[in-house]
Design a protein around this motif. Structure first.
Motif, PDB file in Angstrom:
ATOM      1  N   LYS A  85       0.820  -1.209   0.000  1.00  0.00           N
ATOM      2  CA  LYS A  85       0.000   0.000   0.000  1.00  0.00           C
ATOM      3  C   LYS A  85       0.856   1.262   0.000  1.00  0.00           C
ATOM      4  O   LYS A  85       0.485   2.263  -0.589  1.00  0.00           O
ATOM      5  N   LYS A  86       2.021   1.199   0.687  1.00  0.00           N
ATOM      6  CA  LYS A  86       2.871   2.380   0.818  1.00  0.00           C
ATOM      7  C   LYS A  86       4.289   1.927   1.132  1.00  0.00           C
ATOM      8  O   LYS A  86       4.484   0.928   1.826  1.00  0.00           O
ATOM      9  N   ILE A 140       3.754   0.014  -5.239  1.00  0.00           N
ATOM     10  CA  ILE A 140       2.383   0.083  -4.734  1.00  0.00           C
ATOM     11  C   ILE A 140       1.494  -0.776  -5.622  1.00  0.00           C
ATOM     12  O   ILE A 140       1.550  -0.692  -6.846  1.00  0.00           O
TER      13      ILE A 140
END
Length: 69
Positions: free
Chosen positions: A15-16, A34
């Motif tokens: 996600k990050k 990502i």
């Protein structure tokens, strides 16, 4: 949740990616982008072995804490 907390055998999606610009670039180069699926293969004495696409990498727990899933 950081990658270091992911249980063994679980496939997660990135996600990050945190850290300095150099750390982000290095993780990007080896495939931690990502939206990429990663699987934790094993965890041995502070190192985590993850599978990204068709490759396996060993990263330390501090690096795994920078990758959010």
């Amino acid at each position: 949740m950081p990658l270091s907390l992911c249980s063994i055998g679980t496939e997660c999606t990135v996600k990050k990616v945190g850290g300095s610009a150099a750390v982000k670039q290095r993780l990007n180069e080896i495939g931690f982008n990502i939206g990429t699926a990663v699987t934790v293969v094993s965890s041995i004495s502070g190192n985590i072995i993850v599978q990204v696409k068709d490759s396996r990498f060993a990263i330390d727990r501090a690096m795994a804490n920078r990758i959010m899933i």
